[in-house]
Write a protein that holds these residues in place. Structure first.
Motif, PDB file in Angstrom:
ATOM      1  N   GLN A  61      -6.047   9.115  -4.989  1.00 25.88           N
ATOM      2  CA  GLN A  61      -5.505   7.763  -4.965  1.00 25.88           C
ATOM      3  C   GLN A  61      -4.305   7.659  -4.011  1.00 25.88           C
ATOM      4  O   GLN A  61      -4.119   6.649  -3.340  1.00 25.88           O
ATOM      5  CB  GLN A  61      -5.087   7.313  -6.374  1.00 25.88           C
ATOM      6  N   THR A  62      -3.504   8.716  -3.964  1.00 31.43           N
ATOM      7  CA  THR A  62      -2.383   8.748  -3.031  1.00 31.43           C
ATOM      8  C   THR A  62      -2.898   8.718  -1.590  1.00 31.43           C
ATOM      9  O   THR A  62      -2.346   8.014  -0.742  1.00 31.43           O
ATOM     10  CB  THR A  62      -1.538  10.009  -3.256  1.00 31.43           C
ATOM     11  N   ALA A  63      -3.958   9.468  -1.321  1.00 29.14           N
ATOM     12  CA  ALA A  63      -4.542   9.482   0.024  1.00 29.14           C
ATOM     13  C   ALA A  63      -5.101   8.113   0.393  1.00 29.14           C
ATOM     14  O   ALA A  63      -4.961   7.662   1.543  1.00 29.14           O
ATOM     15  CB  ALA A  63      -5.634  10.537   0.114  1.00 29.14           C
TER      16      ALA A  63
ATOM     17  N   GLN B 190      -4.121  12.777  -6.434  1.00 29.70           N
ATOM     18  CA  GLN B 190      -4.018  13.047  -4.997  1.00 29.70           C
ATOM     19  C   GLN B 190      -4.967  12.163  -4.192  1.00 29.70           C
ATOM     20  O   GLN B 190      -4.623  11.695  -3.107  1.00 29.70           O
ATOM     21  CB  GLN B 190      -4.300  14.521  -4.723  1.00 29.70           C
TER      22      GLN B 190
ATOM     23  N   TYR C  10       2.100   1.745  -3.446  1.00 31.66           N
ATOM     24  CA  TYR C  10       1.027   2.300  -4.275  1.00 31.66           C
ATOM     25  C   TYR C  10       0.920   3.812  -4.085  1.00 31.66           C
ATOM     26  O   TYR C  10       0.602   4.538  -5.025  1.00 31.66           O
ATOM     27  CB  TYR C  10      -0.306   1.621  -3.935  1.00 31.66           C
ATOM     28  N   THR C  11       1.212   4.283  -2.878  1.00 33.42           N
ATOM     29  CA  THR C  11       1.164   5.721  -2.607  1.00 33.42           C
ATOM     30  C   THR C  11       2.101   6.483  -3.534  1.00 33.42           C
ATOM     31  O   THR C  11       1.772   7.571  -4.002  1.00 33.42           O
ATOM     32  CB  THR C  11       1.537   5.989  -1.138  1.00 33.42           C
TER      33      THR C  11
ATOM     34  N   ALA D  37       0.691   6.207  -7.421  1.00 33.21           N
ATOM     35  CA  ALA D  37      -0.690   6.601  -7.708  1.00 33.21           C
ATOM     36  C   ALA D  37      -0.716   7.854  -8.585  1.00 33.21           C
ATOM     37  O   ALA D  37       0.143   8.726  -8.476  1.00 33.21           O
ATOM     38  CB  ALA D  37      -1.443   6.854  -6.412  1.00 33.21           C
TER      39      ALA D  37
ATOM     40  N   ALA E   2      -2.088   2.029   3.994  1.00 33.36           N
ATOM     41  CA  ALA E   2      -0.809   1.691   4.616  1.00 33.36           C
ATOM     42  C   ALA E   2      -0.847   1.890   6.127  1.00 33.36           C
ATOM     43  O   ALA E   2      -0.362   1.049   6.885  1.00 33.36           O
ATOM     44  CB  ALA E   2       0.312   2.524   3.994  1.00 33.36           C
TER      45      ALA E   2
ATOM     46  N   ALA F 178       0.833  -1.209   0.000  1.00 37.16           N
ATOM     47  CA  ALA F 178       0.000   0.000   0.000  1.00 37.16           C
ATOM     48  C   ALA F 178       0.862   1.252   0.000  1.00 37.16           C
ATOM     49  O   ALA F 178       0.528   2.247  -0.657  1.00 37.16           O
ATOM     50  CB  ALA F 178      -0.932  -0.005   1.207  1.00 37.16           C
ATOM     51  N   SER F 179       1.982   1.218   0.711  1.00 38.01           N
ATOM     52  CA  SER F 179       2.853   2.395   0.699  1.00 38.01           C
ATOM     53  C   SER F 179       3.531   2.555  -0.648  1.00 38.01           C
ATOM     54  O   SER F 179       3.771   3.677  -1.102  1.00 38.01           O
ATOM     55  CB  SER F 179       3.883   2.312   1.822  1.00 38.01           C
TER      56      SER F 179
ATOM     57  N   GLY G  45      -4.011   5.213  -0.740  1.00 40.49           N
ATOM     58  CA  GLY G  45      -2.853   4.361  -0.481  1.00 40.49           C
ATOM     59  C   GLY G  45      -2.259   4.616   0.887  1.00 40.49           C
ATOM     60  O   GLY G  45      -1.879   3.684   1.603  1.00 40.49           O
ATOM     61  N   PHE G  46      -2.157   5.883   1.268  1.00 40.90           N
ATOM     62  CA  PHE G  46      -1.622   6.230   2.583  1.00 40.90           C
ATOM     63  C   PHE G  46      -2.533   5.715   3.691  1.00 40.90           C
ATOM     64  O   PHE G  46      -2.065   5.158   4.686  1.00 40.90           O
ATOM     65  CB  PHE G  46      -1.446   7.743   2.692  1.00 40.90           C
TER      66      PHE G  46
END
Length: 61
Positions: free
Chosen positions: A38-40, A36, A29-30, A33, A46, A26-27, A42-43
């Motif tokens: 999708q990054t959130a 923004q 993927y961050t 991604a 994680a 998951a990290s 992933g975070f």
């Protein structure tokens, strides 16, 4: 003179390791991604998986 025996399981190690690997994925993927949001996600995944990983070690450890 009866003796008690305890059964130990490595389930906590296995579950903790599995959740740890998912947290690493998951990290990763961050970082890859596209946006923004999708990054959130992933975070958030994680952090949640990391908390569950530590909890698994404490509960079954």
């Amino acid at each position: 003179m009866p003796t008690g025996s305890t059964q130990e399981s490595d389930m906590g190690i296995g579950i903790g390791m599995a959740l740890g690997l998912l947290a690493v994925a998951a990290s990763a993927y961050t970082f890859v991604a596209a946006g923004q949001f999708q990054t959130a996600l992933g975070f958030a995944a994680a952090v949640t998986l990391s908390v569950l990983c530590v909890a698994a070690f404490h509960v079954w450890g």
